[in-house]
Design a protein around this motif. Structure first.
Motif, PDB file in Angstrom:
ATOM      1  N   CYS A 155       0.840  -1.198   0.000  1.00 38.74           N
ATOM      2  CA  CYS A 155       0.000   0.000   0.000  1.00 38.74           C
ATOM      3  C   CYS A 155       0.877   1.251   0.000  1.00 38.74           C
ATOM      4  CB  CYS A 155      -0.929   0.000   1.215  1.00 38.74           C
ATOM      5  SG  CYS A 155      -2.152  -1.313   1.169  1.00 38.74           S
ATOM      6  N   GLU A 156       1.408   1.573  -1.188  1.00 38.56           N
ATOM      7  CA  GLU A 156       2.287   2.735  -1.308  1.00 38.56           C
ATOM      8  C   GLU A 156       1.980   3.485  -2.604  1.00 38.56           C
ATOM      9  OE1 GLU A 156       6.076   0.921  -3.685  1.00 38.56           O
ATOM     10  OE2 GLU A 156       6.352   1.374  -1.569  1.00 38.56           O
ATOM     11  N   PHE A 157       2.615   4.638  -2.781  1.00 35.27           N
ATOM     12  CA  PHE A 157       2.257   5.573  -3.844  1.00 35.27           C
ATOM     13  C   PHE A 157       2.371   4.971  -5.250  1.00 35.27           C
ATOM     14  CE2 PHE A 157       3.351   9.147  -6.709  1.00 35.27           C
ATOM     15  CZ  PHE A 157       2.141   9.810  -6.632  1.00 35.27           C
ATOM     16  N   PHE A 158       3.453   4.212  -5.518  1.00 38.18           N
ATOM     17  CA  PHE A 158       3.678   3.709  -6.866  1.00 38.18           C
ATOM     18  C   PHE A 158       3.091   2.317  -7.095  1.00 38.18           C
ATOM     19  CE2 PHE A 158       7.280   6.769  -6.482  1.00 38.18           C
ATOM     20  CZ  PHE A 158       6.915   7.608  -7.532  1.00 38.18           C
ATOM     21  N   ALA A 159       2.212   1.890  -6.234  1.00 33.65           N
ATOM     22  CA  ALA A 159       1.679   0.522  -6.312  1.00 33.65           C
ATOM     23  C   ALA A 159       1.029   0.218  -7.663  1.00 33.65           C
ATOM     24  CB  ALA A 159       0.681   0.287  -5.182  1.00 33.65           C
ATOM     25  N   ASN A 195      -2.736   5.595   8.080  1.00 31.56           N
ATOM     26  CA  ASN A 195      -2.077   6.312   6.995  1.00 31.56           C
ATOM     27  C   ASN A 195      -3.091   6.631   5.887  1.00 31.56           C
ATOM     28  OD1 ASN A 195      -0.603   6.933   4.624  1.00 31.56           O
ATOM     29  ND2 ASN A 195       1.195   5.858   5.420  1.00 31.56           N
ATOM     30  N   ASN A 196      -3.323   7.918   5.646  1.00 28.52           N
ATOM     31  CA  ASN A 196      -4.295   8.320   4.628  1.00 28.52           C
ATOM     32  C   ASN A 196      -3.908   7.843   3.229  1.00 28.52           C
ATOM     33  OD1 ASN A 196      -5.941   9.616   6.477  1.00 28.52           O
ATOM     34  ND2 ASN A 196      -4.955  11.609   6.194  1.00 28.52           N
ATOM     35  N   VAL A 202      -5.697   1.649  -1.349  1.00 28.00           N
ATOM     36  CA  VAL A 202      -6.710   0.588  -1.300  1.00 28.00           C
ATOM     37  C   VAL A 202      -7.906   0.972  -2.163  1.00 28.00           C
ATOM     38  CG1 VAL A 202      -8.371  -0.623   0.180  1.00 28.00           C
ATOM     39  CG2 VAL A 202      -6.012  -0.274   0.962  1.00 28.00           C
ATOM     40  N   SER A 203      -8.366   2.199  -2.015  1.00 27.81           N
ATOM     41  CA  SER A 203      -9.510   2.686  -2.776  1.00 27.81           C
ATOM     42  C   SER A 203      -9.229   2.664  -4.278  1.00 27.81           C
ATOM     43  CB  SER A 203      -9.863   4.106  -2.314  1.00 27.81           C
ATOM     44  OG  SER A 203     -10.915   4.630  -3.076  1.00 27.81           O
TER      45      SER A 203
END
Length: 264
Positions: A155-159, A195-196, A202-203
């Motif tokens: 669950c990170e920015f570049f996923a 963590n927002n 996830v969304s």
């Protein structure tokens, strides 16, 4: 080629540090805990799955290298782990040289598939293949051998960016070397509910991929991180921790999807 009687799931993502090995170990343990006979095939030269299941390097007399070069079969290579019903075909650094060994052979991407179609692999209900964090001959062998791919996604920015590349590769493998390959599911790992950004990932992933994403979220969990240093899966190390409970839920989802795939 003959259709194997067992279900073969490759756990793959070209990114490192997304939880591939942790997922392989704990999913396999959860399956073994309900009576399934499970084999992990450790295709990562680092051998973390083997170490995480308590198999010392000096004990690995044979490895997945031997399966790929064809000198030994599954029965020779597989080792019993600390978990009842769970076996592992361990990895050694010899895997680093396998591309030079078989890279020019016409069947080079089918070596693992041939090994897992042998009669000595038929005693397993599930075979989980843990891949290295790259697209090389080892990963191609894993994708050629499997019926489905399970993708751990941090669950990170570049996923999503990395995921699109992986899905393109799976499509290419389906078109060229393994028409029956399917996406078993995408599991979101290292989730931190505080963590927002994680919530947003996830969304976004669910919006883009819908039902392919498992309902289960694997949380960041200290006990899960500690377990490999004791040579145990988290489920054995601390059954009640949040990470272990999540992997038990994931196993339930995987079984349900596999039953649907077999019935289709």
């Amino acid at each position: 080629m003959n259709k194997p009687k067992h279900r073969i799931i490759t756990i793959a993502n070209q990114k490192g540090g997304v939880g591939k090995t942790t997922t392989a170990i704990n999913l396999a343990t959860a399956l073994a805990a309900i009576g399934e006979r499970v084999l992990i095939v450790d295709l990562d030269p680092q051998g973390n799955a083997s170490t995480g299941l308590g198999i010392e390097r000096r004990e690995r007399k044979m490895s997945t290298y031997d399966l790929l070069v064809g000198t030994h079969g599954v029965a020779d290579v597989a080792m019993q782990t600390v978990v009842p019903n769970l076996f592992i075909a361990p990895s050694t650094m010899d895997l680093l040289g396998v591309e030079m060994e078989i890279g020019r052979e016409s069947d080079r991407v089918y070596r693992l598939r041939k090994a897992l179609e042998g009669s000595d692999a038929s005693s397993y209900n599930y075979i989980l293949i843990d891949c290295p964090p790259s697209f090389n001959l080892l990963t191609m062998n894993a994708l050629a051998a499997a019926q489905s791919v399970l993708v751990p996604l941090q669950c990170e920015f570049f996923a999503l960016e990395g995921l699109s590349q992986l899905l393109e590769t799976v499509d290419q493998v389906r078109r060229t070397i393994n028409p029956s390959l399917d996406i078993q599911g995408i599991v979101l790992t290292m989730f931190d509910s505080r963590n927002n950004l994680a919530q947003q990932v996830v969304s976004d992933v669910r919006e883009h991929l819908g039902e392919k994403v498992y309902s289960t979220l694997i949380p960041r969990n200290v006990r899960v991180s500690e377990a490999p240093s004791y040579g145990k899966p988290a489920i054995l190390y601390d059954l009640k921790c949040a990470g272990s409970q999540a992997y038990l839920q994931l196993a339930s989802e995987v079984i349900q999807r596999e039953r649907q795939a077999c019935a289709a």
